[in-house]
Design a protein around this motif. Structure first.
Motif, mmCIF file in Angstrom:
data_model
loop_
_atom_site.group_PDB
_atom_site.id
_atom_site.type_symbol
_atom_site.label_atom_id
_atom_site.label_comp_id
_atom_site.label_asym_id
_atom_site.label_seq_id
_atom_site.Cartn_x
_atom_site.Cartn_y
_atom_site.Cartn_z
ATOM 1 N N ALA A 1 71.033 -5.769 6.144
ATOM 2 C CA ALA A 1 70.430 -4.439 6.199
ATOM 3 C C ALA A 1 69.731 -4.172 4.872
ATOM 4 C CB ALA A 1 71.487 -3.385 6.477
ATOM 5 N N GLN A 2 68.612 -4.877 4.650
ATOM 6 C CA GLN A 2 67.787 -4.731 3.456
ATOM 7 C C GLN A 2 68.583 -4.921 2.169
ATOM 8 O OE1 GLN A 2 66.561 -0.853 4.513
ATOM 9 N NE2 GLN A 2 65.018 -1.557 5.959
ATOM 10 N N GLY A 3 69.626 -5.742 2.263
ATOM 11 C CA GLY A 3 70.395 -6.084 1.076
ATOM 12 C C GLY A 3 71.308 -5.001 0.556
ATOM 13 N N ARG A 4 71.466 -3.923 1.287
ATOM 14 C CA ARG A 4 72.294 -2.813 0.813
ATOM 15 C C ARG A 4 73.630 -2.697 1.532
ATOM 16 N NH1 ARG A 4 67.128 -0.056 1.021
ATOM 17 N NH2 ARG A 4 67.719 0.892 2.994
ATOM 18 N N THR A 5 73.715 -3.284 2.729
ATOM 19 C CA THR A 5 74.909 -3.122 3.548
ATOM 20 C C THR A 5 75.425 -4.466 4.031
ATOM 21 O OG1 THR A 5 74.039 -0.992 4.329
ATOM 22 C CG2 THR A 5 75.874 -1.949 5.563
ATOM 23 N N LEU A 6 76.742 -4.597 4.061
ATOM 24 C CA LEU A 6 77.384 -5.804 4.561
ATOM 25 C C LEU A 6 78.267 -5.420 5.742
ATOM 26 C CD1 LEU A 6 77.933 -8.872 4.020
ATOM 27 C CD2 LEU A 6 79.904 -8.130 2.674
ATOM 28 N N TYR A 7 78.119 -6.136 6.842
ATOM 29 C CA TYR A 7 78.952 -5.894 8.019
ATOM 30 C C TYR A 7 80.015 -6.991 8.106
ATOM 31 C CZ TYR A 7 75.195 -2.710 9.248
ATOM 32 O OH TYR A 7 74.265 -1.696 9.216
ATOM 33 N N VAL A 8 81.254 -6.585 8.279
ATOM 34 C CA VAL A 8 82.381 -7.519 8.254
ATOM 35 C C VAL A 8 83.135 -7.458 9.577
ATOM 36 C CG1 VAL A 8 84.474 -8.212 7.043
ATOM 37 C CG2 VAL A 8 82.594 -7.148 5.764
ATOM 38 N N ALA A 9 83.278 -8.612 10.241
ATOM 39 C CA ALA A 9 84.054 -8.682 11.489
ATOM 40 C C ALA A 9 85.534 -8.785 11.131
ATOM 41 C CB ALA A 9 83.612 -9.886 12.306
ATOM 42 N N GLU A 10 86.300 -7.784 11.499
ATOM 43 C CA GLU A 10 87.737 -7.763 11.225
ATOM 44 C C GLU A 10 88.461 -8.024 12.545
ATOM 45 O OE1 GLU A 10 88.201 -3.942 9.296
ATOM 46 O OE2 GLU A 10 87.710 -4.826 7.347
ATOM 47 N N ALA A 11 88.781 -9.300 12.772
ATOM 48 C CA ALA A 11 89.252 -9.737 14.091
ATOM 49 C C ALA A 11 90.549 -9.055 14.524
ATOM 50 C CB ALA A 11 89.416 -11.253 14.105
ATOM 51 N N THR A 12 91.581 -9.128 13.698
ATOM 52 C CA THR A 12 92.878 -8.606 14.129
ATOM 53 C C THR A 12 92.890 -7.089 14.242
ATOM 54 O OG1 THR A 12 93.644 -8.678 11.832
ATOM 55 C CG2 THR A 12 94.157 -10.573 13.220
ATOM 56 N N ALA A 13 91.986 -6.422 13.539
ATOM 57 C CA ALA A 13 91.891 -4.963 13.633
ATOM 58 C C ALA A 13 90.989 -4.520 14.781
ATOM 59 C CB ALA A 13 91.380 -4.386 12.318
ATOM 60 N N LYS A 14 90.312 -5.467 15.396
ATOM 61 C CA LYS A 14 89.361 -5.184 16.477
ATOM 62 C C LYS A 14 88.326 -4.153 16.036
ATOM 63 C CE LYS A 14 92.463 -6.275 20.330
ATOM 64 N NZ LYS A 14 93.067 -5.792 21.584
ATOM 65 N N GLN A 15 87.699 -4.444 14.910
ATOM 66 C CA GLN A 15 86.686 -3.520 14.400
ATOM 67 C C GLN A 15 85.700 -4.250 13.495
ATOM 68 O OE1 GLN A 15 89.210 -0.703 12.347
ATOM 69 N NE2 GLN A 15 89.042 -1.779 10.393
ATOM 70 N N VAL A 16 84.583 -3.571 13.233
ATOM 71 C CA VAL A 16 83.594 -4.044 12.276
ATOM 72 C C VAL A 16 83.548 -3.031 11.136
ATOM 73 C CG1 VAL A 16 81.140 -4.512 11.867
ATOM 74 C CG2 VAL A 16 82.210 -5.237 14.007
ATOM 75 N N ALA A 17 83.700 -3.521 9.920
ATOM 76 C CA ALA A 17 83.653 -2.648 8.750
ATOM 77 C C ALA A 17 82.241 -2.655 8.170
ATOM 78 C CB ALA A 17 84.654 -3.116 7.700
ATOM 79 N N VAL A 18 81.805 -1.479 7.732
ATOM 80 C CA VAL A 18 80.498 -1.326 7.092
ATOM 81 C C VAL A 18 80.736 -1.160 5.593
ATOM 82 C CG1 VAL A 18 78.355 -0.024 7.025
ATOM 83 C CG2 VAL A 18 79.628 -0.224 9.181
ATOM 84 N N PHE A 19 80.266 -2.112 4.822
ATOM 85 C CA PHE A 19 80.539 -2.151 3.387
ATOM 86 C C PHE A 19 79.274 -1.852 2.605
ATOM 87 C CE2 PHE A 19 81.106 -4.316 -0.696
ATOM 88 C CZ PHE A 19 82.365 -3.872 -1.070
ATOM 89 N N ASP A 20 79.341 -0.832 1.779
ATOM 90 C CA ASP A 20 78.221 -0.453 0.930
ATOM 91 C C ASP A 20 78.269 -1.314 -0.341
ATOM 92 O OD1 ASP A 20 76.017 1.271 -0.076
ATOM 93 O OD2 ASP A 20 77.538 1.912 -1.509
ATOM 94 N N ILE A 21 77.263 -2.154 -0.537
ATOM 95 C CA ILE A 21 77.293 -3.107 -1.642
ATOM 96 C C ILE A 21 77.188 -2.408 -2.990
ATOM 97 C CG2 ILE A 21 76.072 -5.053 -2.701
ATOM 98 C CD1 ILE A 21 75.334 -5.943 0.146
ATOM 99 N N ALA A 22 76.286 -1.463 -3.105
ATOM 100 C CA ALA A 22 76.114 -0.766 -4.378
ATOM 101 C C ALA A 22 77.348 0.050 -4.745
ATOM 102 C CB ALA A 22 74.884 0.143 -4.322
ATOM 103 N N GLY A 23 77.926 0.711 -3.759
ATOM 104 C CA GLY A 23 79.099 1.537 -4.013
ATOM 105 C C GLY A 23 80.408 0.761 -4.028
ATOM 106 N N ASN A 24 80.346 -0.501 -3.579
ATOM 107 C CA ASN A 24 81.521 -1.382 -3.556
ATOM 108 C C ASN A 24 82.673 -0.764 -2.762
ATOM 109 O OD1 ASN A 24 82.876 -3.771 -4.207
ATOM 110 N ND2 ASN A 24 83.855 -2.854 -6.001
ATOM 111 N N ARG A 25 82.337 -0.259 -1.561
ATOM 112 C CA ARG A 25 83.380 0.370 -0.750
ATOM 113 C C ARG A 25 83.007 0.335 0.731
ATOM 114 N NH1 ARG A 25 82.362 5.923 0.484
ATOM 115 N NH2 ARG A 25 80.271 6.561 -0.188
ATOM 116 N N VAL A 26 84.022 0.434 1.566
ATOM 117 C CA VAL A 26 83.818 0.531 3.013
ATOM 118 C C VAL A 26 83.475 1.977 3.343
ATOM 119 C CG1 VAL A 26 84.906 0.339 5.277
ATOM 120 C CG2 VAL A 26 85.357 -1.386 3.527
ATOM 121 N N THR A 27 82.358 2.194 4.008
ATOM 122 C CA THR A 27 81.918 3.555 4.321
ATOM 123 C C THR A 27 82.304 4.000 5.730
ATOM 124 O OG1 THR A 27 79.749 2.701 4.997
ATOM 125 C CG2 THR A 27 79.990 3.439 2.709
ATOM 126 N N LYS A 28 82.451 3.054 6.638
ATOM 127 C CA LYS A 28 82.845 3.399 8.008
ATOM 128 C C LYS A 28 83.297 2.137 8.735
ATOM 129 C CE LYS A 28 78.686 4.927 8.824
ATOM 130 N NZ LYS A 28 77.479 5.484 9.478
#
Length: 280
Positions: A1-28
């Motif tokens: 996402a234009q180098g600003r967002t990282l999407y992480v597949a979290e298998a055992t949690a059955k979810q995808v985490a949205v990670f803000d690279i600049a803020g170094n945190r999961v946003t949703k």
């Protein structure tokens, strides 16, 4: 996402985490009904295609504005490694235990083809022009008692939806895990284990039986260029897994699943060295 967002597949949690690279945190996080095992972002950044590993596999298409699954696509047994074409019109999915790659037209949501590959496709990468899809087959096909046993990379022509080349890696190559194409479209890189199964079992602590490797493929010639080892003499790079090039093409990054490390390789210097060796 234009180098600003990282999407992480979290298998055992059955979810995808949205990670803000600049803020170094999961946003949703986006909840899913099944365990995700592969992600592909649409070129316009509006949708995320998520594979869920199951015998009757499905792809969950997530609307990134709402965070909800818009619709699902039925594919094959244990789908993984989704790849979206550069124009955003076609989705390619590796059906691991069907030994094929599904080609899906995203406008009609229909499967156009299922392309047979040797054995357990687990990773795929498309060239920048969208003309070729390189598929990493996890294991060698056929009996394991032959003189030459090695896994292969399948090259698919996306216009005709057919395999046009099969590139065999060095003898003993197995456990192909990651594959990527360089930004300039000239080379493909694939991570794997290189087992020296024909040698006596000596000096195991030095990694002489199983080493971790990166094979380099010439895209235009569709041939293996060379294979380099990722291990140091006294320190292994256990289980080389994901591989990617930086956007500027300067570096190759390889994740090591067994040591929880990332190897960063100077791509230009690597190719200069290989060219020098080839010249003698």
């Amino acid at each position: 996402a234009q180098g600003r967002t990282l999407y992480v597949a979290e298998a055992t949690a059955k979810q995808v985490a949205v990670f803000d690279i600049a803020g170094n945190r999961v946003t949703k996080v986006f909840s899913l009904p099944e365990q995700p095992n592969g992600l592909a972002l649409a070129p316009d950044g509006l949708r995320l295609y998520v594979t869920a590993a199951a015998p009757n596999g499905r792809i969950h298409v997530v609307n990134l504005k709402t965070g909800r699954v818009s619709y699902m696509l039925t594919v094959g047994h244990t789908p993984n490694a989704p790849v979206v074409s550069p124009d955003g019109k076609t989705l390619y999915v590796c059906n691991r235990f069907n030994n094929n790659v599904a080609v899906i037209d995203l406008a009609s949501k229909k499967t156009l083809a299922k392309i047979a590959v040797p054995r357990e496709p687990v990773a795929a990468a498309i060239t920048p022009d969208g003309k070729l899809l390189f598929v990493a087959n996890l294991l060698p096909a056929g009996a394991a008692d032959r003189d030459y046993v090695a896994a292969e990379v399948s090259v698919i022509d996306t216009t005709g939806n057919k395999v046009i080349a099969t590139i065999q890696l060095p003898n003993g190559s197995t456990g192909l895990r990651g594959i990527c194409v360089s930004p300039d479209g000239k080379h493909t890189y694939v991570t794997h284990i290189l087992g020296r199964y024909q040698l006596p079992t000596t000096q195991l602590e030095r990694g002489w039986m199983n080493t971790n490797a990166l094979s380099i493929i010439d895209v235009s010639k569709r041939k293996l260029l060379n294979t380099v080892l990722l291990d140091d003499v006294d320190q292994g790079a256990a289980n080389a897994w994901g591989v990617a090039c930086t956007d500027d093409g300067r570096y190759i990054c390889v994740t090591q699943a067994g040591t929880h490390e990332v190897s960063v390789i100077d791509r230009v210097k690597l190719h200069d060295k290989l060219a020098s060796v080839a010249k003698g």
